[in-house]
Design an enzyme around this catalytic site. Structure first.
Site, PDB file in Angstrom:
ATOM      1  N   ARG A 128      75.720 -17.721   6.695  1.00  0.00           N
ATOM      2  CA  ARG A 128      75.081 -17.462   7.921  1.00  0.00           C
ATOM      3  C   ARG A 128      75.340 -18.597   8.775  1.00  0.00           C
ATOM      4  O   ARG A 128      75.242 -18.285  10.133  1.00  0.00           O
ATOM      5  CB  ARG A 128      73.531 -17.285   7.599  1.00  0.00           C
ATOM      6  CG  ARG A 128      73.306 -15.857   7.075  1.00  0.00           C
ATOM      7  CD  ARG A 128      71.940 -15.743   6.341  1.00  0.00           C
ATOM      8  NE  ARG A 128      71.621 -14.714   5.769  1.00  0.00           N
ATOM      9  CZ  ARG A 128      71.933 -13.902   4.567  1.00  0.00           C
ATOM     10  NH1 ARG A 128      72.978 -14.571   3.927  1.00  0.00           N
ATOM     11  NH2 ARG A 128      71.664 -12.671   4.412  1.00  0.00           N
ATOM     12  N   GLN A 181      71.399  -7.964   2.857  1.00  0.00           N
ATOM     13  CA  GLN A 181      72.903  -7.956   3.765  1.00  0.00           C
ATOM     14  C   GLN A 181      72.931  -6.819   4.611  1.00  0.00           C
ATOM     15  O   GLN A 181      73.310  -6.968   5.596  1.00  0.00           O
ATOM     16  CB  GLN A 181      74.207  -7.542   2.412  1.00  0.00           C
ATOM     17  CG  GLN A 181      74.340  -8.676   1.599  1.00  0.00           C
ATOM     18  CD  GLN A 181      75.456  -8.412   0.671  1.00  0.00           C
ATOM     19  OE1 GLN A 181      75.884  -7.429   0.475  1.00  0.00           O
ATOM     20  NE2 GLN A 181      75.587  -9.354  -0.214  1.00  0.00           N
ATOM     21  N   ARG A 235      82.454  -1.153  -3.952  1.00  0.00           N
ATOM     22  CA  ARG A 235      80.881  -1.239  -3.549  1.00  0.00           C
ATOM     23  C   ARG A 235      80.669  -0.364  -2.540  1.00  0.00           C
ATOM     24  O   ARG A 235      81.189  -0.108  -1.615  1.00  0.00           O
ATOM     25  CB  ARG A 235      80.762  -2.718  -3.304  1.00  0.00           C
ATOM     26  CG  ARG A 235      80.867  -3.648  -4.701  1.00  0.00           C
ATOM     27  CD  ARG A 235      80.743  -4.970  -4.589  1.00  0.00           C
ATOM     28  NE  ARG A 235      79.235  -5.469  -4.214  1.00  0.00           N
ATOM     29  CZ  ARG A 235      78.830  -6.718  -3.941  1.00  0.00           C
ATOM     30  NH1 ARG A 235      79.680  -7.664  -3.943  1.00  0.00           N
ATOM     31  NH2 ARG A 235      77.490  -6.854  -4.020  1.00  0.00           N
ATOM     32  N   SER A 255      67.910  -4.678   0.533  1.00  0.00           N
ATOM     33  CA  SER A 255      69.183  -5.345   0.685  1.00  0.00           C
ATOM     34  C   SER A 255      69.210  -6.286   1.848  1.00  0.00           C
ATOM     35  O   SER A 255      69.153  -5.928   3.226  1.00  0.00           O
ATOM     36  CB  SER A 255      70.290  -4.576   0.786  1.00  0.00           C
ATOM     37  OG  SER A 255      71.460  -5.239   1.237  1.00  0.00           O
ATOM     38  N   LYS A 304      76.831  -4.618  -7.821  1.00  0.00           N
ATOM     39  CA  LYS A 304      77.054  -5.891  -7.699  1.00  0.00           C
ATOM     40  C   LYS A 304      78.586  -5.942  -7.731  1.00  0.00           C
ATOM     41  O   LYS A 304      79.418  -5.042  -8.122  1.00  0.00           O
ATOM     42  CB  LYS A 304      76.222  -6.952  -8.385  1.00  0.00           C
ATOM     43  CG  LYS A 304      74.720  -6.780  -7.864  1.00  0.00           C
ATOM     44  CD  LYS A 304      74.621  -7.358  -6.447  1.00  0.00           C
ATOM     45  CE  LYS A 304      73.193  -7.053  -5.999  1.00  0.00           C
ATOM     46  NZ  LYS A 304      73.053  -7.560  -4.543  1.00  0.00           N
ATOM     47  N   ASP A 347      69.777 -11.777  -8.136  1.00  0.00           N
ATOM     48  CA  ASP A 347      71.183 -12.377  -8.495  1.00  0.00           C
ATOM     49  C   ASP A 347      71.012 -13.248 -10.080  1.00  0.00           C
ATOM     50  O   ASP A 347      72.095 -13.558 -10.783  1.00  0.00           O
ATOM     51  CB  ASP A 347      71.918 -13.457  -7.582  1.00  0.00           C
ATOM     52  CG  ASP A 347      72.492 -12.631  -6.561  1.00  0.00           C
ATOM     53  OD1 ASP A 347      72.612 -11.413  -6.461  1.00  0.00           O
ATOM     54  OD2 ASP A 347      72.439 -13.294  -5.338  1.00  0.00           O
TER      55      ASP A 347
HETATM   56  C1  S3P Z   1      72.821 -11.645  -0.334  1.00  0.00           C
HETATM   57  C2  S3P Z   1      71.894 -10.619  -0.672  1.00  0.00           C
HETATM   58  C3  S3P Z   1      72.077  -9.866  -1.887  1.00  0.00           C
HETATM   59  C4  S3P Z   1      72.589 -10.907  -2.916  1.00  0.00           C
HETATM   60  C5  S3P Z   1      73.906 -11.527  -2.589  1.00  0.00           C
HETATM   61  C6  S3P Z   1      73.679 -12.243  -1.505  1.00  0.00           C
HETATM   62  C7  S3P Z   1      72.765 -12.227   1.036  1.00  0.00           C
HETATM   63  O1  S3P Z   1      73.095  -8.957  -1.950  1.00  0.00           O
HETATM   64  O2  S3P Z   1      72.756 -10.037  -4.210  1.00  0.00           O
HETATM   65  O3  S3P Z   1      74.409 -12.421  -3.567  1.00  0.00           O
HETATM   66  O4  S3P Z   1      73.263 -13.306   1.259  1.00  0.00           O
HETATM   67  O5  S3P Z   1      71.958 -11.546   2.053  1.00  0.00           O
HETATM   68  P1  S3P Z   1      72.221  -7.320  -1.504  1.00  0.00           P
HETATM   69  O6  S3P Z   1      71.500  -7.633   0.114  1.00  0.00           O
HETATM   70  O7  S3P Z   1      73.247  -6.410  -1.409  1.00  0.00           O
HETATM   71  O8  S3P Z   1      70.976  -7.243  -2.229  1.00  0.00           O
END
Ligand code: S3P
Length: 441
Positions: A26, A176, A122, A174, A348, A321
């Site tokens: 980020r 992400q 994925r 999520s 994952k 994680d």
């Molecule tokens: C992350 C969010 C998680 C995590 C990944 C890093 C992030 O994934 O498993 O290692 O930095 O936003 P998901 O958003 O797919 O759960």
């Protein structure tokens, strides 16, 4: 590379873990979008973050990198990115692909983003559908949006353009996906409101605010107003997901006392501490001053008699994680450890329900796979299963390689971890640290 691990007589030491992966991604990406130049200290130097750097550079971002020093990022003030000459390569990194897709959706050019074999397997429909409803044009692999598993996959072809804000209820918890949409929301007309099924890590919310974005959080709703970010210097704390390996290593070993220094303890990430405490681990949290709006602490864990626990519900996104590692802890506890509501583990870097259960069984543990988790049998009475060394494989998944190494530090005999270089994705110093804290008899 094959790495062998045996159980040391004792574990002692103070450990500094590398920078937080989520915050590192980020700090580069948001500062690339911002007006001004920022300095990032303590950036994670590992495969996933190099993937974000590589993609940003291909989009015309100047990133100054002085081997071990501070990294500088020259912001492109919103839309000043260059159309990439080549396909963008996110490597093994889901965060890179999903967050950068939110940015590409708003740029006035077409681009293609792909990744390695694991990343191309994925699920990407989770970002494609909401970005489309904001006005972007995105298609998945081979122009299709449904692969054999009914989901969509990279490579993604993205034609960016004028976006409009949406109200969106995310079907999966999520960070992400949430962050991808928050990035697109900065470029959209009107506000975007995102509802999460369960709270996920909030590093994007915190950094956006520090950069002047208008972000409101109300329970599980996050709203973002369009606007430009201001560059901000970031001091990246240590990654609790990397610290977690040593916390569990110490808790399950009969003679251990480890302190991990300068770890980010954002409450959306500290599920591992809650779970270890629920299992009876001796965990001390010694608070330090905040770094860039993120709480930081030193963590000390000593040998503990663990008991089984149930990990489910809203706790899952706070330790997603760390679940392979908690399965290891469960095998070394008395009683049964149950992990539920964690079907996301199957999406994952590997199918972590299958890979964790399969690898732990090789070490002698009894693990039942569930569609959304695992049941791990510990020992009867005090202490867990007597693990024994075996030949394990990482399945190209950094966290599986490291979780099995930690189990091996408690096992009798030698364990060989095949494809051990997978750790370079998030923790290149892992094997060195493992050796350093091991005290021979
Ligand atoms: C992350 C969010 C998680 C995590 C990944 C890093 C992030 O994934 O498993 O290692 O930095 O936003 P998901 O958003 O797919 O759960």
């Amino acid at each position: 590379m094959i790495q062998t691990v045996t159980s040391p007589a004792r574990m002692r030491g103070e450990i500094a873990v590398p920078g937080d992966k989520s915050i590192s991604h980020r700090s580069l990406l948001f500062n690339a979008m911002a007006r001004g130049t920022a300095r990032v200290e303590g950036l994670l130097r590992a495969g996933d973050v190099f993937s974000t750097m590589r993609c940003l550079r291909a989009l015309g971002v100047r990133i100054g990198d002085t081997a071990w020093g501070t990294v500088t990022v020259e912001g492109r003030a919103g839309r000043g990115f260059a159309a990439p000459a080549e396909v963008l390569d996110a490597g093994n990194s889901g965060t890179t692909m999903r967050l950068i897709s939110g940015l590409l959706a708003a740029q006035p050019f077409a681009s293609v983003i792909t990744g390695d074999d694991s990343l191309r397997r994925r699920p990407m429909r989770r970002i494609i559908e909401p970005l489309r409803s904001m006005g972007a044009s995105i298609v998945g692999a081979a122009g299709s949006n449904t692969g054999a598993d009914g989901d969509a996959h990279a490579p993604l072809t993205i034609r960016g353009g004028a976006l409009h804000g949406i109200r969106y209820r995310m079907p999966v918890a999520s960070a992400q996906v949430k962050s991808c949409l928050m990035i697109a929301a900065l470029y959209a007309e009107g506000a975007t409101v995102i509802e999460e099924p369960a709270a996920t890590r909030d590093h994007t919310e915190r950094m956006f605010r520090a950069m002047g974005a208008r972000v409101r959080v109300d329970g599980k709703h996050v709203s973002v107003e369009p606007g430009e970010l201001r560059a901000v210097d970031v001091r990246v704390p240590g990654d609790i997901s990397s610290a977690a390996f040593w916390l569990v290593a110490a808790a399950i070993h009969p003679d251990a006392d480890l302190t991990v220094r300068n770890v980010g303890v954002n409450p959306s990430r500290t599920g591992i501490l809650d779970a270890l405490r629920a299992m009876g681990a001796s965990v001390e949290v010694m608070a330090l001053p905040d770094a860039g709006g993120e709480p930081v602490a030193d963590l000390r864990v000593r040998s503990s008699r663990l008991r089984g626990t149930v990990i489910r519900g809203d706790l899952i996104p706070r330790l997603i994680d760390e679940l392979p590692l908690l399965a290891v802890a469960g095998a070394c506890a008395s009683g049964v450890t149950e992990i539920r509501d964690a079907q996301e583990l199957r999406a994952k870097e590997s199918d972590r329900i299958q890979t964790t259960a399969g690898e732990l069984r090789k070490l002698g543990a009894t693990v039942e796979e569930l569609p959304d988790g695992m049941i791990v049998q510990g020992g009867t009475g005090q202490g867990g299963t007597a693990l024994r060394g075996a030949a394990c494989v990482s399945h190209g998944d950094h966290r599986i390689a490291m979780a099995m190494a930690i189990a091996a530090m408690r096992a009798q005999g030698e364990t060989a971890i095949h494809d051990a270089e997978a750790v370079d994705i998030s923790y290149p110093q892992f094997w060195d640290t493992l050796q350093r804290i091991a005290v021979a008899r």
